[in-house]
Design a protein around this motif. Structure first.
Motif, mmCIF file in Angstrom:
data_model
loop_
_atom_site.group_PDB
_atom_site.id
_atom_site.type_symbol
_atom_site.label_atom_id
_atom_site.label_comp_id
_atom_site.label_asym_id
_atom_site.label_seq_id
_atom_site.Cartn_x
_atom_site.Cartn_y
_atom_site.Cartn_z
ATOM 1 N N GLY A 46 65.421 60.025 32.040
ATOM 2 C CA GLY A 46 64.408 61.045 32.223
ATOM 3 C C GLY A 46 64.678 62.309 31.437
ATOM 4 O O GLY A 46 63.953 63.295 31.584
ATOM 5 N N ASP A 47 65.693 62.310 30.590
ATOM 6 C CA ASP A 47 65.997 63.514 29.824
ATOM 7 C C ASP A 47 65.250 63.579 28.497
ATOM 8 O O ASP A 47 65.237 64.603 27.836
ATOM 9 C CB ASP A 47 67.500 63.648 29.588
ATOM 10 C CG ASP A 47 68.057 62.561 28.687
ATOM 11 O OD1 ASP A 47 67.408 61.515 28.554
ATOM 12 O OD2 ASP A 47 69.156 62.761 28.126
ATOM 13 N N PHE A 48 64.596 62.495 28.100
ATOM 14 C CA PHE A 48 63.837 62.487 26.852
ATOM 15 C C PHE A 48 62.454 61.912 27.117
ATOM 16 O O PHE A 48 62.309 60.726 27.409
ATOM 17 C CB PHE A 48 64.553 61.668 25.780
ATOM 18 C CG PHE A 48 63.866 61.691 24.451
ATOM 19 C CD1 PHE A 48 63.831 62.855 23.703
ATOM 20 C CD2 PHE A 48 63.246 60.573 23.956
ATOM 21 C CE1 PHE A 48 63.192 62.888 22.473
ATOM 22 C CE2 PHE A 48 62.599 60.591 22.732
ATOM 23 C CZ PHE A 48 62.575 61.755 21.991
ATOM 24 N N GLU A 49 61.452 62.768 27.047
ATOM 25 C CA GLU A 49 60.072 62.339 27.258
ATOM 26 C C GLU A 49 59.373 62.245 25.913
ATOM 27 O O GLU A 49 59.515 63.123 25.063
ATOM 28 C CB GLU A 49 59.338 63.335 28.154
ATOM 29 C CG GLU A 49 59.915 63.416 29.547
ATOM 30 C CD GLU A 49 59.270 64.498 30.390
ATOM 31 O OE1 GLU A 49 58.378 65.204 29.882
ATOM 32 O OE2 GLU A 49 59.663 64.640 31.547
ATOM 33 N N LEU A 50 58.606 61.186 25.747
ATOM 34 C CA LEU A 50 57.830 61.009 24.524
ATOM 35 C C LEU A 50 56.578 61.874 24.587
ATOM 36 O O LEU A 50 56.056 62.161 25.674
ATOM 37 C CB LEU A 50 57.433 59.540 24.371
ATOM 38 C CG LEU A 50 58.596 58.562 24.253
ATOM 39 C CD1 LEU A 50 58.103 57.135 24.393
ATOM 40 C CD2 LEU A 50 59.314 58.758 22.938
ATOM 41 N N LYS A 51 56.112 62.287 23.429
ATOM 42 C CA LYS A 51 54.874 63.076 23.375
ATOM 43 C C LYS A 51 53.721 62.185 23.839
ATOM 44 O O LYS A 51 53.563 61.063 23.351
ATOM 45 C CB LYS A 51 54.636 63.554 21.953
ATOM 46 C CG LYS A 51 53.497 64.546 21.822
ATOM 47 C CD LYS A 51 53.272 64.931 20.381
ATOM 48 C CE LYS A 51 54.022 66.184 20.056
ATOM 49 N NZ LYS A 51 53.563 66.780 18.771
ATOM 50 N N PRO A 52 52.907 62.651 24.792
ATOM 51 C CA PRO A 52 51.785 61.826 25.268
ATOM 52 C C PRO A 52 50.767 61.549 24.164
ATOM 53 O O PRO A 52 50.577 62.358 23.257
ATOM 54 C CB PRO A 52 51.151 62.675 26.367
ATOM 55 C CG PRO A 52 52.167 63.676 26.737
ATOM 56 C CD PRO A 52 52.995 63.905 25.524
ATOM 57 N N PRO A 99 60.630 56.458 14.725
ATOM 58 C CA PRO A 99 61.306 57.610 14.111
ATOM 59 C C PRO A 99 61.791 58.648 15.112
ATOM 60 O O PRO A 99 62.880 59.211 14.958
ATOM 61 C CB PRO A 99 60.237 58.215 13.196
ATOM 62 C CG PRO A 99 59.152 57.236 13.107
ATOM 63 C CD PRO A 99 59.275 56.296 14.243
ATOM 64 N N THR A 100 61.013 58.896 16.154
ATOM 65 C CA THR A 100 61.381 59.920 17.130
ATOM 66 C C THR A 100 62.619 59.511 17.912
ATOM 67 O O THR A 100 63.552 60.307 18.072
ATOM 68 C CB THR A 100 60.213 60.177 18.096
ATOM 69 O OG1 THR A 100 59.061 60.511 17.345
ATOM 70 C CG2 THR A 100 60.535 61.286 19.066
#
Length: 147
Positions: A46-52, A99-100
């Protein structure tokens, strides 16, 4: 990582109201079915959220008229039904996710991820063989709401 879509009929009136039946069925009135879809995702910790990913029926929605899409905190996509289609998901997978996450994991650990997604037609099976660093696992049918 786990990603999933959520949809909202953002203009639709509630089906249960205290409006009389005669008032509810006015001639020439059609209930609005304007829908938008958000694709949300994050890693297991939960420390890395992807851009919606924001999917709308129109390429330039009237509500976003005076905003530059690149400055928004979401990735804007569109199609005529506002659904997640296989080509949109594949483009997001190759152009954004890989890439992200690769850049994020470069700082910490070797680039190896497990992506859990639900089993819908908008998520193509071809993703499983696309990259050796990304293992795509499809959840069994009708288990998304349970899990």
């Amino acid at each position: 990582f786990n990603v999933d879509e959520t949809a909202s009929y953002w203009k639709k009136m509630p089906s249960r109201t205290f409006i009389a039946t005669k008032e509810k069925s006015v001639p020439g009135y059609k209930a609005s079915m304007d829908m938008l879809v958000l694709l949300l995702g994050a890693d297991a910790i939960g420390d890395f959220e992807l851009k919606p990913v924001f999917i709308h029926r129109f390429e330039n929605p009237r509500a976003l008229k005076n905003y530059a899409k690149l400055t928004l905190p979401v990735l804007c996509k569109w199609n005529n039904k506002a659904w997640m289609k296989a080509h949109l998901f594949t483009a997001w997978f190759t152009e954004y996710l890989k890439p992200t996450v690769q850049m994020h994991s470069k700082e910490r650990i070797p680039f190896q991820i497990l992506l859990l997604i639900d089993n819908v037609p908008g998520h193509p099976r071809a993703l499983m063989e696309m990259y050796k660093e990304i293992k795509v696992v499809f959840m069994p049918a009708n288990t998304t709401s349970i899990l």
